[in-house]
Design a protein around this motif. Structure first.
Motif, PDB file in Angstrom:
ATOM      1  N   GLU A 142      61.323-114.523 -52.694  1.00  0.00           N
ATOM      2  CA  GLU A 142      62.378-114.942 -51.648  1.00  0.00           C
ATOM      3  C   GLU A 142      63.094-113.106 -50.889  1.00  0.00           C
ATOM      4  N   LEU A 143      63.191-112.967 -52.673  1.00  0.00           N
ATOM      5  CA  LEU A 143      64.179-111.418 -52.395  1.00  0.00           C
ATOM      6  C   LEU A 143      63.065-110.486 -51.424  1.00  0.00           C
ATOM      7  N   LEU A 144      61.820-110.087 -51.576  1.00  0.00           N
ATOM      8  CA  LEU A 144      61.146-109.317 -51.182  1.00  0.00           C
ATOM      9  C   LEU A 144      60.926-109.575 -49.595  1.00  0.00           C
ATOM     10  N   VAL A 145      61.062-110.612 -49.984  1.00  0.00           N
ATOM     11  CA  VAL A 145      60.779-111.152 -47.857  1.00  0.00           C
ATOM     12  C   VAL A 145      61.818-110.750 -47.119  1.00  0.00           C
ATOM     13  N   VAL A 146      63.374-111.234 -47.743  1.00  0.00           N
ATOM     14  CA  VAL A 146      64.615-110.417 -47.262  1.00  0.00           C
ATOM     15  C   VAL A 146      64.622-109.472 -46.902  1.00  0.00           C
ATOM     16  N   VAL A 147      63.862-108.301 -47.725  1.00  0.00           N
ATOM     17  CA  VAL A 147      64.642-106.832 -47.400  1.00  0.00           C
ATOM     18  C   VAL A 147      63.119-106.494 -46.372  1.00  0.00           C
ATOM     19  N   LEU A 148      62.280-106.682 -46.960  1.00  0.00           N
ATOM     20  CA  LEU A 148      61.077-106.763 -45.679  1.00  0.00           C
ATOM     21  C   LEU A 148      61.549-107.295 -44.623  1.00  0.00           C
ATOM     22  N   TYR A 155      64.236-104.518 -43.931  1.00  0.00           N
ATOM     23  CA  TYR A 155      64.020-103.239 -43.445  1.00  0.00           C
ATOM     24  C   TYR A 155      63.486-103.447 -42.203  1.00  0.00           C
ATOM     25  N   GLN A 156      62.672-104.328 -41.575  1.00  0.00           N
ATOM     26  CA  GLN A 156      61.893-104.402 -40.405  1.00  0.00           C
ATOM     27  C   GLN A 156      62.972-104.669 -38.991  1.00  0.00           C
ATOM     28  N   SER A 157      63.372-104.688 -39.416  1.00  0.00           N
ATOM     29  CA  SER A 157      65.261-105.591 -37.888  1.00  0.00           C
ATOM     30  C   SER A 157      65.550-103.975 -38.264  1.00  0.00           C
ATOM     31  N   GLU A 158      65.879-103.372 -38.919  1.00  0.00           N
ATOM     32  CA  GLU A 158      66.741-102.106 -39.553  1.00  0.00           C
ATOM     33  C   GLU A 158      65.944-100.979 -38.384  1.00  0.00           C
ATOM     34  N   ILE A 159      64.392-100.569 -38.943  1.00  0.00           N
ATOM     35  CA  ILE A 159      64.086 -99.392 -39.316  1.00  0.00           C
ATOM     36  C   ILE A 159      62.606 -99.808 -37.805  1.00  0.00           C
ATOM     37  N   GLY A 160      62.791-100.842 -37.566  1.00  0.00           N
ATOM     38  CA  GLY A 160      61.497-101.640 -36.721  1.00  0.00           C
ATOM     39  C   GLY A 160      59.936-101.080 -37.285  1.00  0.00           C
ATOM     40  N   ALA A 161      59.967-100.891 -38.397  1.00  0.00           N
ATOM     41  CA  ALA A 161      58.865-100.520 -39.175  1.00  0.00           C
ATOM     42  C   ALA A 161      57.703-101.594 -38.729  1.00  0.00           C
ATOM     43  N   ALA A 162      56.621-100.935 -37.995  1.00  0.00           N
ATOM     44  CA  ALA A 162      54.883-101.365 -37.581  1.00  0.00           C
ATOM     45  C   ALA A 162      54.061-101.888 -38.442  1.00  0.00           C
ATOM     46  N   HIS A 163      54.009-101.613 -39.683  1.00  0.00           N
ATOM     47  CA  HIS A 163      53.455-101.598 -40.569  1.00  0.00           C
ATOM     48  C   HIS A 163      53.502-103.032 -41.440  1.00  0.00           C
ATOM     49  N   ILE A 164      54.956-103.590 -40.721  1.00  0.00           N
ATOM     50  CA  ILE A 164      55.252-104.624 -41.798  1.00  0.00           C
ATOM     51  C   ILE A 164      55.237-105.668 -40.644  1.00  0.00           C
ATOM     52  N   ILE A 204      65.628 -97.664 -49.211  1.00  0.00           N
ATOM     53  CA  ILE A 204      66.369 -98.626 -48.546  1.00  0.00           C
ATOM     54  C   ILE A 204      67.627 -97.689 -49.222  1.00  0.00           C
ATOM     55  N   THR A 205      67.865 -97.914 -47.366  1.00  0.00           N
ATOM     56  CA  THR A 205      69.725 -96.309 -47.190  1.00  0.00           C
ATOM     57  C   THR A 205      71.053 -97.527 -47.010  1.00  0.00           C
ATOM     58  N   PRO A 206      71.521 -96.766 -47.160  1.00  0.00           N
ATOM     59  CA  PRO A 206      72.976 -97.482 -47.478  1.00  0.00           C
ATOM     60  C   PRO A 206      73.088 -98.347 -46.889  1.00  0.00           C
ATOM     61  N   GLN A 207      72.447 -97.875 -45.219  1.00  0.00           N
ATOM     62  CA  GLN A 207      72.859 -99.038 -43.898  1.00  0.00           C
ATOM     63  C   GLN A 207      72.180-100.657 -44.734  1.00  0.00           C
ATOM     64  N   ILE A 208      71.115-100.125 -45.225  1.00  0.00           N
ATOM     65  CA  ILE A 208      70.536-101.594 -45.110  1.00  0.00           C
ATOM     66  C   ILE A 208      71.065-101.768 -46.641  1.00  0.00           C
ATOM     67  N   PHE A 209      71.359-101.542 -47.363  1.00  0.00           N
ATOM     68  CA  PHE A 209      71.724-102.244 -48.617  1.00  0.00           C
ATOM     69  C   PHE A 209      73.077-102.407 -48.269  1.00  0.00           C
ATOM     70  N   GLU A 210      74.066-102.229 -47.303  1.00  0.00           N
ATOM     71  CA  GLU A 210      75.235-103.132 -47.139  1.00  0.00           C
ATOM     72  C   GLU A 210      74.588-104.413 -46.704  1.00  0.00           C
ATOM     73  N   LYS A 211      74.165-104.304 -45.417  1.00  0.00           N
ATOM     74  CA  LYS A 211      73.171-105.429 -44.781  1.00  0.00           C
ATOM     75  C   LYS A 211      72.965-106.694 -46.012  1.00  0.00           C
ATOM     76  N   LEU A 212      72.151-106.097 -46.908  1.00  0.00           N
ATOM     77  CA  LEU A 212      71.585-107.178 -47.870  1.00  0.00           C
ATOM     78  C   LEU A 212      72.586-107.246 -48.844  1.00  0.00           C
ATOM     79  N   ARG A 213      73.749-106.245 -48.736  1.00  0.00           N
ATOM     80  CA  ARG A 213      74.536-107.192 -49.857  1.00  0.00           C
ATOM     81  C   ARG A 213      75.099-107.758 -48.844  1.00  0.00           C
ATOM     82  N   CYS A 214      75.208-107.999 -47.776  1.00  0.00           N
ATOM     83  CA  CYS A 214      76.786-109.243 -47.303  1.00  0.00           C
ATOM     84  C   CYS A 214      75.339-110.080 -46.676  1.00  0.00           C
ATOM     85  N   ASN A 215      74.398-110.289 -47.091  1.00  0.00           N
ATOM     86  CA  ASN A 215      73.727-111.227 -46.162  1.00  0.00           C
ATOM     87  C   ASN A 215      73.242-112.687 -46.881  1.00  0.00           C
ATOM     88  N   LEU A 216      73.668-113.592 -46.593  1.00  0.00           N
ATOM     89  CA  LEU A 216      73.764-115.282 -47.543  1.00  0.00           C
ATOM     90  C   LEU A 216      72.962-115.522 -48.416  1.00  0.00           C
TER      91      LEU A 216
END
Length: 102
Positions: free
Chosen positions: A40-46, A49-58, A79-91
């Protein structure tokens, strides 16, 4: 007296075997539970990451992937500080960490 003692020893032995089986079952269930939460956690992280970076390989179907496939996808990401902050705030992430007592 010997019969009473033998019955007592038999009951203690049977109880110890039952406790050992319960502990083993709990350990196995805890490992499966932990693995499910990691998926579950990896799905949210990926997805984050996809929504922040726009990584096409995911791919967008990360929910159907195995743990090994998710780990392989997640291994190279940073995981950049911005992504970490988004993850930290994710319910959802907060719920996962709460479920794992983190």
């Amino acid at each position: 007296f010997n019969v009473i003692l033998a019955i007592f020893v038999d009951n203690v032995t049977a109880s110890a075997k039952t406790n050992e089986q319960l502990l083993r079952k709990t350990r196995l269930r805890d490992q499966a539970y932990f693995a499910d939460k990691m998926v579950e956690l990896l799905v949210v992280v990926l997805d984050t990451y996809q929504s922040e970076i726009g990584a096409a390989h995911i791919p967008s179907n990360t929910e159907q992937m195995t743990l090994a496939e998710l780990v392989e996808l997640a291994a190279p990401i940073e995981i950049t500080p911005q992504i970490f902050e988004k993850l930290r705030c994710n319910l959802v992430v907060q719920d996962i960490f709460r479920d794992l007592d983190v």
